[in-house]
Design an enzyme around this catalytic site. Structure first.
Site, PDB file in Angstrom:
ATOM      1  N   LEU A   6       0.844  -1.191   0.000  1.00  0.00           N
ATOM      2  CA  LEU A   6       0.000   0.000   0.000  1.00  0.00           C
ATOM      3  C   LEU A   6       0.873   1.233   0.000  1.00  0.00           C
ATOM      4  O   LEU A   6       1.587   1.512   0.969  1.00  0.00           O
ATOM      5  CB  LEU A   6      -0.932  -0.008   1.213  1.00  0.00           C
ATOM      6  CG  LEU A   6      -1.840  -1.230   1.367  1.00  0.00           C
ATOM      7  CD1 LEU A   6      -2.759  -1.057   2.566  1.00  0.00           C
ATOM      8  CD2 LEU A   6      -2.650  -1.476   0.096  1.00  0.00           C
ATOM      9  N   GLU A 148      -8.729  -9.766  20.219  1.00  0.00           N
ATOM     10  CA  GLU A 148      -9.173  -8.376  20.199  1.00  0.00           C
ATOM     11  C   GLU A 148      -8.121  -7.523  19.498  1.00  0.00           C
ATOM     12  O   GLU A 148      -6.921  -7.784  19.593  1.00  0.00           O
ATOM     13  CB  GLU A 148      -9.372  -7.874  21.629  1.00  0.00           C
ATOM     14  CG  GLU A 148     -10.077  -6.548  21.749  1.00  0.00           C
ATOM     15  CD  GLU A 148     -10.297  -6.152  23.203  1.00  0.00           C
ATOM     16  OE1 GLU A 148     -11.072  -5.199  23.441  1.00  0.00           O
ATOM     17  OE2 GLU A 148      -9.689  -6.779  24.099  1.00  0.00           O
ATOM     18  N   HIS A 311      28.654  27.121   4.220  1.00  0.00           N
ATOM     19  CA  HIS A 311      29.662  27.893   4.960  1.00  0.00           C
ATOM     20  C   HIS A 311      29.306  27.987   6.439  1.00  0.00           C
ATOM     21  O   HIS A 311      28.252  28.519   6.797  1.00  0.00           O
ATOM     22  CB  HIS A 311      29.775  29.336   4.452  1.00  0.00           C
ATOM     23  CG  HIS A 311      29.782  29.473   2.972  1.00  0.00           C
ATOM     24  ND1 HIS A 311      30.829  29.090   2.189  1.00  0.00           N
ATOM     25  CD2 HIS A 311      28.837  29.961   2.129  1.00  0.00           C
ATOM     26  CE1 HIS A 311      30.548  29.338   0.921  1.00  0.00           C
ATOM     27  NE2 HIS A 311      29.340  29.856   0.856  1.00  0.00           N
TER      28      HIS A 311
END
Length: 400
Positions: A6, A148, A311
């Site tokens: 994805l 779960e 620099h």
């Protein structure tokens, strides 16, 4: 077996780095993060891929083409609307057959873990033991059976999180078509797992190593991880009186000028000028066509291509976009005086040292000071001597 990755999302948490590129094309160790993932899957033995693309999809198509350069076959499916991960996977229907591997495109994972995961039965979700599970979906299992799946909770039920790697068969597409919009207004892949969980069909498999790249500061973790495993490759020129301690990749056409000190690991792209008298510290990745100049110190940072830091500059623990120019004497702070974790917009980075995120085509005048945890949008112009902190939106002019 086929692998679906994805790669359609913008990655809003990565702004401003995603203002003109998809999240998966952000460089880590001088390669798009999607390339690192592709190579890991190839090493595990898979050679057939489907990339689900959308946001700035042409950048992905142009870079990876049909996969020939990588010795594999890549097909593309376009997610026409940014409507969530389930909607993205549904775009790949008809391009895979039977059992397939599904990956989010914004992770770092080891080939050995992928090989082990491929031995599992579908449906299966890859998990990882996290030190901050409240930032992820937490997986509660009984043995290997998932009981779960709880999305981001301030009081997580454990520290085993969903790593965004799955084994599915084509049954998943029928489930995706039955989903309703979530509270976020998207079709969520995790919602599609609820039927599997209810029927005790979804299993989990613990990964030994995994890294999510959700926020800009995660890029530094991924960069460091990827830079620990390479050997020296010197294609450019190293002048006399250059000291190199540690591994270095130096791209073709690049020059390291006299007096420069490099502490590896360090990656320098093609056609760069480094020095003279620059100090490049470990885990810095410098893109193509960059200039890191006289008396500039760079530490543990990612510099996108075509940026000039020429620099008397200091850049520490930062991510700098492409086409930027830092005026002489500009510094980016990376450490709070109280030594607490750096926060960005109030969000804890879980890093004691973090500098700034700088978008593309930012022009900073001489002697600018950038505070820790600053985000500078793309095309920002800052006058000499400006003090910059907080969040600066795109196209802002700072100072006179």
């Amino acid at each position: 077996m086929e692998c679906v990755i994805l790669a359609a999302g913008e990655g809003k948490r990565m702004n401003p780095l995603t203002s003109k590129r998809p999240k998966v094309m952000i460089p880590v160790a001088n390669k798009p993060m999607l390339e690192h993932l592709l190579l890991a899957v190839i090493e595990s033995g898979i050679t057939s891929f489907v990339f689900v693309v959308g946001y700035h999809e042409q950048a992905i198509r142009n870079y990876f083409k049909d996969g020939t350069d990588f010795g594999v076959k890549i097909k593309y499916a376009t997610q026409r609307r940014q409507m969530g991960t389930a909607d993205a996977l549904l775009a790949a229907e008809g391009l895979v057959s039977e059992r397939f591997l599904l990956l989010n495109g914004d992770m770092i994972i080891k080939p050995s873990d992928i090989r082990n995961f491929l031995t599992e039965n579908a449906p299966c979700v890859g998990t990882f033991e996290s030190t901050h599970p409240e930032d992820f979906g937490v997986v509660v299992s009984e043995g290997k059976v998932v009981k779960e799946l709880v999305e981001k909770s301030k009081t997580p039920h454990g520290n085993i999180i969903n790593a965004g790697i799955y084994l599915f068969d084509c049954e998943i597409f029928n489930i995706l078509k039955t989903l309703s919009l979530s509270d976020r207004g998207e079709y969520e892949l995790t919602d599609a797992l609820s039927d599997y969980i209810k029927d005790r069909k979804l299993h989990s498999s613990l990964l030994s190593s995994w890294l999510d790249i959700g926020d800009p500061w995660n890029l530094l973790d991924a960069n460091e991880s990827m830079m620990k495993v390479f050997d020296d490759e010197i294609f450019g020129t190293i002048e006399e009186s250059v000291f190199i301690n540690g591994n270095l990749i130096l791209g073709e056409g690049s020059v390291i000028k006299s007096g420069t000190y490099i502490e590896g690991p360090c990656i320098i792209g093609k056609n760069c000028i480094i020095g003279p008298h620059a100090y490049i510290r470990g885990c810095s990745a410098i893109g193509d066509n960059c200039h890191i100049g006289h008396s500039t110190e760079l530490k543990n940072s990612i510099i996108f291509p075509d940026t000039k830091i020429p620099h008397f500059n200091y850049v520490g623990d930062s991510v700098i976009g492409s086409g930027c120019n830092f005026g002489a004497g500009t510094k980016i702070a990376n450490l709070r005086h109280d030594r607490k974790n750096v926060k960005v917009h109030g969000q804890d980075t879980n890093r004691r040292k973090f500098g700034a995120v700088v978008g593309d085509n930012v022009q900073l005048g001489i002697n600018c000071s950038v505070n820790t945890g600053t985000v500078i949008g793309s095309r920002v112009f800052a006058a000499p001597g400006s003090f910059i902190e907080g969040k600066i939106e795109d196209d802002v002019k700072i100072g006179r």
